[in-house]
Design a protein around this motif. Structure first.
Motif, mmCIF file in Angstrom:
data_model
loop_
_atom_site.group_PDB
_atom_site.id
_atom_site.type_symbol
_atom_site.label_atom_id
_atom_site.label_comp_id
_atom_site.label_asym_id
_atom_site.label_seq_id
_atom_site.Cartn_x
_atom_site.Cartn_y
_atom_site.Cartn_z
ATOM 1 N N LEU A 13 -16.053 27.170 -1.477
ATOM 2 C CA LEU A 13 -14.982 28.167 -1.421
ATOM 3 C C LEU A 13 -14.334 28.182 -0.039
ATOM 4 O O LEU A 13 -13.115 28.277 0.095
ATOM 5 N N GLY A 14 -15.169 28.067 0.998
ATOM 6 C CA GLY A 14 -14.637 28.014 2.346
ATOM 7 C C GLY A 14 -13.801 26.772 2.566
ATOM 8 O O GLY A 14 -12.744 26.823 3.204
ATOM 9 N N SER A 15 -14.265 25.650 2.034
ATOM 10 C CA SER A 15 -13.517 24.406 2.175
ATOM 11 C C SER A 15 -12.177 24.494 1.461
ATOM 12 O O SER A 15 -11.146 24.046 1.976
ATOM 13 N N ALA A 16 -12.178 25.083 0.271
ATOM 14 C CA ALA A 16 -10.943 25.182 -0.513
ATOM 15 C C ALA A 16 -9.925 26.111 0.128
ATOM 16 O O ALA A 16 -8.717 25.944 -0.059
ATOM 17 N N SER A 17 -10.401 27.101 0.879
ATOM 18 C CA SER A 17 -9.482 28.080 1.474
ATOM 19 C C SER A 17 -9.035 27.697 2.877
ATOM 20 O O SER A 17 -8.106 28.292 3.419
ATOM 21 N N ALA A 18 -9.682 26.704 3.481
ATOM 22 C CA ALA A 18 -9.324 26.280 4.846
ATOM 23 C C ALA A 18 -8.170 25.280 4.784
ATOM 24 O O ALA A 18 -8.333 24.090 5.055
ATOM 25 N N LEU A 19 -7.013 25.778 4.411
ATOM 26 C CA LEU A 19 -5.879 24.909 4.140
ATOM 27 C C LEU A 19 -4.960 24.742 5.344
ATOM 28 O O LEU A 19 -4.718 25.687 6.089
ATOM 29 N N GLU A 20 -4.439 23.535 5.480
ATOM 30 C CA GLU A 20 -3.372 23.294 6.442
ATOM 31 C C GLU A 20 -2.087 23.903 5.884
ATOM 32 O O GLU A 20 -2.008 24.258 4.702
ATOM 33 N N VAL A 21 -1.057 23.997 6.714
ATOM 34 C CA VAL A 21 0.214 24.515 6.212
ATOM 35 C C VAL A 21 0.744 23.593 5.111
ATOM 36 O O VAL A 21 0.634 22.369 5.183
ATOM 37 N N ALA A 22 1.247 24.188 4.053
ATOM 38 C CA ALA A 22 1.817 23.510 2.875
ATOM 39 C C ALA A 22 0.784 22.809 2.008
ATOM 40 O O ALA A 22 1.139 22.157 1.025
ATOM 41 N N ALA A 23 -0.490 22.956 2.328
ATOM 42 C CA ALA A 23 -1.532 22.392 1.475
ATOM 43 C C ALA A 23 -1.883 23.392 0.375
ATOM 44 O O ALA A 23 -1.629 24.595 0.505
ATOM 45 N N PHE A 24 -2.475 22.889 -0.705
ATOM 46 C CA PHE A 24 -2.857 23.790 -1.789
ATOM 47 C C PHE A 24 -4.147 23.330 -2.450
ATOM 48 O O PHE A 24 -4.464 22.148 -2.481
ATOM 49 N N SER A 25 -4.899 24.295 -2.943
ATOM 50 C CA SER A 25 -6.138 24.030 -3.679
ATOM 51 C C SER A 25 -5.964 24.466 -5.122
ATOM 52 O O SER A 25 -5.478 25.566 -5.393
ATOM 53 N N VAL A 26 -6.364 23.600 -6.034
ATOM 54 C CA VAL A 26 -6.229 23.846 -7.469
ATOM 55 C C VAL A 26 -7.597 24.195 -8.042
ATOM 56 O O VAL A 26 -8.514 23.366 -8.023
ATOM 57 N N ALA A 27 -7.739 25.396 -8.539
ATOM 58 C CA ALA A 27 -8.966 25.818 -9.207
ATOM 59 C C ALA A 27 -8.751 25.702 -10.714
ATOM 60 O O ALA A 27 -7.831 26.320 -11.260
ATOM 61 N N HIS A 28 -9.567 24.899 -11.374
ATOM 62 C CA HIS A 28 -9.444 24.690 -12.813
ATOM 63 C C HIS A 28 -10.409 25.623 -13.543
ATOM 64 O O HIS A 28 -11.612 25.627 -13.273
ATOM 65 N N LEU A 29 -9.868 26.400 -14.486
ATOM 66 C CA LEU A 29 -10.662 27.342 -15.267
ATOM 67 C C LEU A 29 -10.580 26.975 -16.742
ATOM 68 O O LEU A 29 -9.537 26.503 -17.217
ATOM 69 N N SER A 30 -11.656 27.198 -17.468
ATOM 70 C CA SER A 30 -11.675 26.887 -18.896
ATOM 71 C C SER A 30 -10.759 27.833 -19.663
ATOM 72 O O SER A 30 -10.793 29.046 -19.465
ATOM 73 N N ALA A 31 -9.937 27.257 -20.534
ATOM 74 C CA ALA A 31 -9.040 28.064 -21.363
ATOM 75 C C ALA A 31 -9.738 28.567 -22.622
ATOM 76 O O ALA A 31 -9.238 29.464 -23.299
ATOM 77 N N THR A 32 -10.892 28.014 -22.938
ATOM 78 C CA THR A 32 -11.582 28.351 -24.176
ATOM 79 C C THR A 32 -12.972 28.941 -23.969
ATOM 80 O O THR A 32 -13.533 29.533 -24.877
ATOM 81 N N ASN A 33 -13.525 28.772 -22.767
ATOM 82 C CA ASN A 33 -14.882 29.235 -22.495
ATOM 83 C C ASN A 33 -14.902 29.971 -21.148
ATOM 84 O O ASN A 33 -15.273 29.394 -20.123
ATOM 85 N N PRO A 34 -14.492 31.250 -21.134
ATOM 86 C CA PRO A 34 -14.374 31.997 -19.872
ATOM 87 C C PRO A 34 -15.666 32.043 -19.061
ATOM 88 O O PRO A 34 -15.626 32.138 -17.838
ATOM 89 N N GLY A 35 -16.791 31.951 -19.716
ATOM 90 C CA GLY A 35 -18.064 32.024 -19.008
ATOM 91 C C GLY A 35 -18.391 30.798 -18.189
ATOM 92 O O GLY A 35 -19.404 30.786 -17.476
ATOM 93 N N SER A 36 -17.547 29.789 -18.257
ATOM 94 C CA SER A 36 -17.813 28.541 -17.529
ATOM 95 C C SER A 36 -17.512 28.640 -16.048
ATOM 96 O O SER A 36 -17.875 27.747 -15.277
ATOM 97 N N GLY A 37 -16.814 29.693 -15.623
ATOM 98 C CA GLY A 37 -16.496 29.848 -14.219
ATOM 99 C C GLY A 37 -15.472 28.829 -13.753
ATOM 100 O O GLY A 37 -14.713 28.265 -14.537
ATOM 101 N N ILE A 38 -15.468 28.579 -12.447
ATOM 102 C CA ILE A 38 -14.571 27.578 -11.888
ATOM 103 C C ILE A 38 -15.134 26.201 -12.226
ATOM 104 O O ILE A 38 -16.250 25.866 -11.832
ATOM 105 N N ILE A 39 -14.362 25.406 -12.965
ATOM 106 C CA ILE A 39 -14.830 24.073 -13.368
ATOM 107 C C ILE A 39 -14.823 23.130 -12.180
ATOM 108 O O ILE A 39 -15.777 22.382 -11.942
ATOM 109 N N SER A 40 -13.743 23.120 -11.441
ATOM 110 C CA SER A 40 -13.648 22.294 -10.235
ATOM 111 C C SER A 40 -12.511 22.799 -9.367
ATOM 112 O O SER A 40 -11.641 23.539 -9.832
#
Length: 325
Positions: free
Chosen positions: A290-317
């Motif tokens: 989580l820290g790595s994903a949020s430590a962004l340079e300017v104009a950088a972005f992190s994509v969190a993939h979530l299950s559309a069918t199984n909410p209990g799966s959490g953050i997939i990647s």
């Protein structure tokens, strides 16, 4: 371009000695049965997955979507990363290919104008089992392994929530007015334009942004490309964060409940809160990723993939993309 996975926040940095490419395992359901798309290449007389080399100035996600369209005529939005293949084209010249899962909608398939050509002689929708028998290269089978794991885990269909840090802005010391009114530099404007295609590659439809001018300017080119009006809110602004009035929880909660692809443009100090709330809202175990994903340079972005069918799966990647501009 940098990619990080949720597992261990691994980082992949481009090496000038390597050739980079990107592609996808394109899939669809036919009468409830899973099918993946294989391409038959004319020149090489082989069967493989759609992919191609990065064009100058492109980011990997942008390349993947463009190559799938050029080779198959099908426009896709990227889902979860499914692997990276590496092999040597000749001594000391490595090729590195990044792959994502990508669902082909029925509309996209109907709109495809593909005809056999000098590069691709044909397209074939097959079961995963048959794909294993047809694919010409072991590295493609390894990518198929990553794809099949998503299938087995019931998390193939996903949606992204993307956290974007605003592009390069005029520094505080060089700005006499309020911090929220700081504008983008010329470099920042180029960054804002450069990230439009990569963000579109993930199927973004909803735009939420801090009401600070630098954030609004960052997502303006994307909003124009989508012909959509962004939602401005102080709930993820730096001013509100510094005053203790920010509320990333409310913003993230709504996005998770909606289950639609969205991008949130915010500020460096606010991004850790955004990812912490995303983990909380999805029941995901916290970790250094989580820290790595949020430590962004300017104009950088992190994509969190979530299950559309199984909410209990959490953050997939989670994957992080950094523009070269």
């Amino acid at each position: 371009m940098t990619l990080r996975s949720a597992e261990g926040a691994t980082e992949i940095v481009q090496d000038d000695k390597a050739v980079y490419a990107a592609g996808a395992v394109v899939w669809r359901l036919v009468d409830g049965k899973l099918r993946v798309l294989l391409i038959h290449r004319t020149k090489y007389r082989d069967v493989t997955l759609p992919k191609g080399k990065v064009d100058p100035g492109e980011m990997l996600a942008q390349t993947a979507v463009r190559e799938v369209f050029e080779e198959t005529g099908i426009r896709v939005a990227l889902g979860v990363p499914v692997g990276v293949s590496r092999y040597f084209m000749r001594p000391k010249r490595q090729k590195v290919v990044h792959y994502w899962a990508a669902e082909a909608t029925e509309e996209a398939i109907r709109n495809s104008a593909f005809v056999p050509n000098h590069e691709i002689s044909g397209l074939e929708w097959v079961s995963v089992k048959k794909a294993r028998k047809c694919l010409s290269y072991p590295v493609d089978l390894e990518i198929l392994d990553g794809f099949e794991k998503l299938v087995d885990d019931g998390i193939l269909r996903t949606f992204p929530i993307i956290a974007l840090r605003h592009a390069k802005a005029v520094g505080r010391s060089d700005w006499e007015m309020s911090d929220a009114s700081r504008v983008l530099t010329e470099r920042g404007k180029k960054q804002a334009a450069a990230i439009v295609a990569p963000l579109l590659a993930f199927g973004v439809r909803k735009i939420i942004t801090s009401d600070a001018v630098r954030c609004v300017q960052t997502i303006t080119p994307l909003a124009k490309a989508l012909d959509r009006k962004p939602v401005q809110t102080e709930l993820i602004s730096q001013d509100a964060w510094e005053d203790g009035r920010s509320d990333a929880r409310m913003v993230i909660g709504k996005r998770v409940r909606t289950g639609k692809p969205a991008v949130l443009c915010s500020h460096g100090p606010v991004l850790p809160d955004i990812f912490s709330e995303l983990a909380l809202a999805t029941g995901t175990m916290p970790g250094s990723y989580l820290g790595s994903a949020s430590a962004l340079e300017v104009a950088a972005f992190s994509v969190a993939h979530l299950s559309a069918t199984n909410p209990g799966s959490g953050i997939i990647s989670i994957e992080t993309h950094v523009p070269k501009v």
